[in-house]
Scaffold this active site. Structure first.
Site, PDB file in Angstrom:
ATOM      1  N   THR A  62      49.791 -22.369  55.775  1.00  0.00           N
ATOM      2  CA  THR A  62      50.793 -21.636  55.002  1.00  0.00           C
ATOM      3  C   THR A  62      50.178 -20.847  53.855  1.00  0.00           C
ATOM      4  O   THR A  62      50.734 -19.850  53.408  1.00  0.00           O
ATOM      5  CB  THR A  62      51.857 -22.649  54.501  1.00  0.00           C
ATOM      6  OG1 THR A  62      52.493 -23.205  55.649  1.00  0.00           O
ATOM      7  CG2 THR A  62      52.926 -22.022  53.656  1.00  0.00           C
ATOM      8  N   LYS A  92      49.082  -9.636  56.435  1.00  0.00           N
ATOM      9  CA  LYS A  92      49.733 -10.671  57.255  1.00  0.00           C
ATOM     10  C   LYS A  92      49.650 -10.303  58.737  1.00  0.00           C
ATOM     11  O   LYS A  92      49.482 -11.182  59.588  1.00  0.00           O
ATOM     12  CB  LYS A  92      51.207 -10.856  56.846  1.00  0.00           C
ATOM     13  CG  LYS A  92      51.428 -11.481  55.493  1.00  0.00           C
ATOM     14  CD  LYS A  92      50.887 -12.898  55.362  1.00  0.00           C
ATOM     15  CE  LYS A  92      51.684 -13.963  56.069  1.00  0.00           C
ATOM     16  NZ  LYS A  92      51.166 -15.343  55.771  1.00  0.00           N
ATOM     17  N   GLY A 147      50.952 -26.726  47.480  1.00  0.00           N
ATOM     18  CA  GLY A 147      51.788 -26.649  46.282  1.00  0.00           C
ATOM     19  C   GLY A 147      52.722 -25.460  46.252  1.00  0.00           C
ATOM     20  O   GLY A 147      53.547 -25.344  45.344  1.00  0.00           O
ATOM     21  N   GLY A 148      52.631 -24.574  47.233  1.00  0.00           N
ATOM     22  CA  GLY A 148      53.458 -23.357  47.250  1.00  0.00           C
ATOM     23  C   GLY A 148      54.918 -23.665  47.588  1.00  0.00           C
ATOM     24  O   GLY A 148      55.276 -24.792  47.944  1.00  0.00           O
TER      25      GLY A 148
HETATM   26  N1  LIG Z   1      58.341 -16.427  50.281  1.00  0.00           N
HETATM   27  C1  LIG Z   1      58.657 -15.564  51.226  1.00  0.00           C
HETATM   28  O1  LIG Z   1      59.668 -14.872  51.140  1.00  0.00           O
HETATM   29  C2  LIG Z   1      57.815 -15.465  52.449  1.00  0.00           C
HETATM   30  C3  LIG Z   1      56.574 -16.049  52.561  1.00  0.00           C
HETATM   31  N2  LIG Z   1      55.867 -15.944  53.726  1.00  0.00           N
HETATM   32  C4  LIG Z   1      54.566 -16.577  53.883  1.00  0.00           C
HETATM   33  O2  LIG Z   1      54.712 -17.960  53.606  1.00  0.00           O
HETATM   34  C5  LIG Z   1      53.544 -18.474  53.018  1.00  0.00           C
HETATM   35  C6  LIG Z   1      53.875 -19.180  51.737  1.00  0.00           C
HETATM   36  O3  LIG Z   1      54.595 -18.334  50.893  1.00  0.00           O
HETATM   37  P1  LIG Z   1      55.304 -18.886  49.574  1.00  0.00           P
HETATM   38  O4  LIG Z   1      55.469 -20.341  49.682  1.00  0.00           O
HETATM   39  O5  LIG Z   1      56.473 -18.041  49.306  1.00  0.00           O
HETATM   40  O6  LIG Z   1      54.198 -18.510  48.510  1.00  0.00           O
HETATM   41  P2  LIG Z   1      53.591 -19.282  47.271  1.00  0.00           P
HETATM   42  O7  LIG Z   1      52.963 -18.226  46.439  1.00  0.00           O
HETATM   43  O8  LIG Z   1      54.582 -20.178  46.649  1.00  0.00           O
HETATM   44  O9  LIG Z   1      52.470 -20.152  47.943  1.00  0.00           O
HETATM   45  C7  LIG Z   1      51.295 -19.603  48.439  1.00  0.00           C
HETATM   46  C8  LIG Z   1      50.241 -20.660  48.448  1.00  0.00           C
HETATM   47  O10 LIG Z   1      49.050 -20.076  48.944  1.00  0.00           O
HETATM   48  C9  LIG Z   1      47.982 -20.506  48.165  1.00  0.00           C
HETATM   49  N3  LIG Z   1      46.928 -19.494  48.093  1.00  0.00           N
HETATM   50  C10 LIG Z   1      47.039 -18.193  47.790  1.00  0.00           C
HETATM   51  N4  LIG Z   1      45.847 -17.604  47.822  1.00  0.00           N
HETATM   52  C11 LIG Z   1      44.943 -18.579  48.151  1.00  0.00           C
HETATM   53  C12 LIG Z   1      43.550 -18.608  48.325  1.00  0.00           C
HETATM   54  N5  LIG Z   1      42.808 -17.508  48.201  1.00  0.00           N
HETATM   55  N6  LIG Z   1      42.959 -19.784  48.637  1.00  0.00           N
HETATM   56  C13 LIG Z   1      43.704 -20.903  48.763  1.00  0.00           C
HETATM   57  N7  LIG Z   1      45.038 -20.936  48.608  1.00  0.00           N
HETATM   58  C14 LIG Z   1      45.645 -19.789  48.308  1.00  0.00           C
HETATM   59  C15 LIG Z   1      48.536 -20.736  46.776  1.00  0.00           C
HETATM   60  O11 LIG Z   1      47.744 -21.718  46.191  1.00  0.00           O
HETATM   61  P3  LIG Z   1      47.560 -21.922  44.634  1.00  0.00           P
HETATM   62  O12 LIG Z   1      48.665 -22.838  44.261  1.00  0.00           O
HETATM   63  O13 LIG Z   1      46.239 -22.527  44.510  1.00  0.00           O
HETATM   64  O14 LIG Z   1      47.712 -20.591  43.985  1.00  0.00           O
HETATM   65  C16 LIG Z   1      49.947 -21.200  47.060  1.00  0.00           C
HETATM   66  O15 LIG Z   1      50.017 -22.593  47.122  1.00  0.00           O
HETATM   67  C17 LIG Z   1      52.586 -17.297  52.873  1.00  0.00           C
HETATM   68  O16 LIG Z   1      51.739 -17.301  53.984  1.00  0.00           O
HETATM   69  C18 LIG Z   1      53.513 -16.089  52.903  1.00  0.00           C
HETATM   70  O17 LIG Z   1      52.850 -14.958  53.383  1.00  0.00           O
HETATM   71  C19 LIG Z   1      56.362 -15.286  54.809  1.00  0.00           C
HETATM   72  C20 LIG Z   1      57.564 -14.678  54.752  1.00  0.00           C
HETATM   73  C21 LIG Z   1      58.383 -14.710  53.569  1.00  0.00           C
END
Ligand SMILES: NC(=O)C1=CN([C@@H]2O[C@H](COP(=O)(O)OP(=O)(O)OC[C@H]3O[C@@H](n4cnc5c(N)ncnc54)[C@H](OP(=O)(O)O)[C@@H]3O)[C@@H](O)[C@H]2O)C=CC1
Ligand SMILES: COc1cc(/C=C/C(=O)SCCNC(=O)CCNC(=O)[C@H](O)C(C)(C)COP(=O)(O)OP(=O)(O)OC[C@H]2O[C@@H](n3cnc4c(N)ncnc43)[C@H](O)[C@@H]2OP(=O)(O)O)cc(OC)c1O
Length: 338
Positions: free
Chosen positions: A91, A168, A22-23
């Site tokens: 992710t 990370k 969902g992220g």
């Molecule tokens: N956005 C950016 O600029 C960048 C992001 N990234 C990496 O990309 C990935 C996604 O980022 P982004 O889409 O922006 O972030 P989001 O916050 O939109 O999405 C992160 C997702 O991770 C899930 N999550 C977080 N903690 C947990 C946990 N303990 N257990 C299960 N699920 C978890 C969340 O689930 P829930 O919905 O349940 O909270 C959410 O769906 C990450 O790995 C981030 O480090 C890397 C570089 C840049």
């Protein structure tokens, strides 16, 4: 850039797992995978939460998307979701500088995913890393081209309280070590700050970074540089490295580097009616120098990046469409495919 550019066949008949479906970035990965014909098992912490409802509206979701409940520290939940899959897109990660909330889930969650992937004998795991695992090294000159051989300095991350970058970096290092030990084919995608249209209902952290310059909450900009990339390009890169058998190692996925002053200048040109700051918070030091990131490995695979102006434009239009940002813009670019 068409997904047909991906070298091997489409995803029909193949099942893949996307963690944290969902992220911001994962939603785009799910969207492209469904468009490509894959059957997708997405992990979320709460399948009934309205924040994941957008996934069910994606084209193909009704027939080929299922949501699985899994916390990163819940090995069995991850194992159930990954079981029967050809591939995994890992992710999910916390995004916080709070050491306790960041490091354990990021690192042990990644280990859980690699172990579950090994047990399910998947063909490949694609891990979403971060430029935060690459650039944090005070001893590397900014004149050096930063490529996939570069790693952040863990002591420096710790000493500067950059627990997100620390988490990370350790998570990616752990993924490589465990993948080698378990015989898992791992490829990592390494994005900088990701912008572009949000599919989920609320803003994520990196689009919030742009929002604060339009909402009036940022009165000045920081004397700092960051690299940027469009979210669709990041999702595409995940599919590209998954579907290309010869892909291996890390892939920096960065379009361009901007000083914060350049970022606000572009925003002000595109959207002159917003209260965009014109002053730097640091009026003493010279402008911070750019990093020179290389995304040549991805470009060599046919990757074409969306220009940063378009990415910024798409971000703002999306925030307007979602009702997160009031509409007071002057239209200059045509919206790219939302
Ligand atoms: N956005 C950016 O600029 C960048 C992001 N990234 C990496 O990309 C990935 C996604 O980022 P982004 O889409 O922006 O972030 P989001 O916050 O939109 O999405 C992160 C997702 O991770 C899930 N999550 C977080 N903690 C947990 C946990 N303990 N257990 C299960 N699920 C978890 C969340 O689930 P829930 O919905 O349940 O909270 C959410 O769906 C990450 O790995 C981030 O480090 C890397 C570089 C840049
Ligand atoms: C963990 O939280 C976040 C993560 C991310 C992005 C994740 C990625 O994977 S991209 C990889 C790049 N990551 C990093 O560079 C990590 C280091 N962090 C930062 O540089 C910034 O926090 C940020 C670019 C990620 C976010 O920027 P933003 O929220 O827009 O804040 P500003 O840069 O404008 O800073 C405001 C103010 O706060 C000071 N400051 C910011 N970060 C730090 C820090 N880590 N340590 C100490 N001080 C910091 C900064 O100096 C400013 O003060 P003034 O200069 O006085 O104005 C993305 C996130 O949000 C976009 C995020 O929160």
């Amino acid at each position: 850039m068409a997904l047909d550019n991906v070298s091997s066949g489409s995803g029909y008949g193949k099942t893949v797992c996307v963690t944290g479906a969902g992220g911001f970035i994962a939603s785009w990965i799910v969207k492209l995978l469904l468009e490509r014909g894959y059957t997708v098992k997405g992990t979320v912490r709460n399948p009934d939460d309205q924040k994941n409802a957008h996934l069910k509206e994606l084209e193909g979701a009704k027939d080929r998307l299922t949501l699985w409940r899994a916390h990163l520290l819940d090995f069995q939940g991850l194992k159930d979701a990954i079981s029967g899959c050809h591939g995994v897109f890992h992710t999910a990660s916390p995004m916080t500088n709070d050491a306790e909330k960041m490091v354990n889930p990021a690192v042990n969650g990644t280990k859980n995913v690699i172990i579950a992937a090994a047990e399910a004998k998947v063909e490949r795991v694609v891990f979403t890393s971060s430029i935060g695992a690459v650039y944090m090294d005070p001893n590397r000159s900014r004149d050096v081209v930063v490529d996939e051989s570069c790693w952040s300095d863990l002591e420096f991350c710790k000493n500067t309280n950059n627990w997100y970058c620390y988490g990370k970096t350790v998570a990616e290092l752990a993924a490589w070590e465990l993948a080698k030990e378990k015989g898992v084919d791992l490829v990592t995608v390494v994005p900088p700050l990701v912008m572009g249209p949000i599919l989920q209902p609320t803003m994520n952290i990196s689009t919030g970074h742009i929002f604060k310059y339009l909402s009036g909450s940022a009165k000045s900009y920081t004397n700092d540089v960051h690299a940027y990339v469009h979210v669709r390009d990041v999702a595409f890169a995940h599919l590209l490295v998954y579907e290309t058998p010869s892909a291996s190692g890390r892939y920096i996925c960065s379009q361009s580097s901007l000083h914060r002053g350049e970022l606000v200048e572009i925003l002000a040109r595109l959207f002159p009616n917003y209260p965009i700051p014109t002053k730097c918070s640091d009026e003493i030091n010279p402008r911070a120098k750019h990093y020179k990131y290389s995304s040549q490995k991805l470009k060599d695979m046919g990757m074409e990046f969306t220009p940063v102006e378009q990415s910024l434009y798409d971000t703002v239009i999306s925030l307007q469409h979602k009702g997160i940002l009031g509409v007071v813009h002057t239209k200059k670019y045509a919206s790219s495919k939302l």
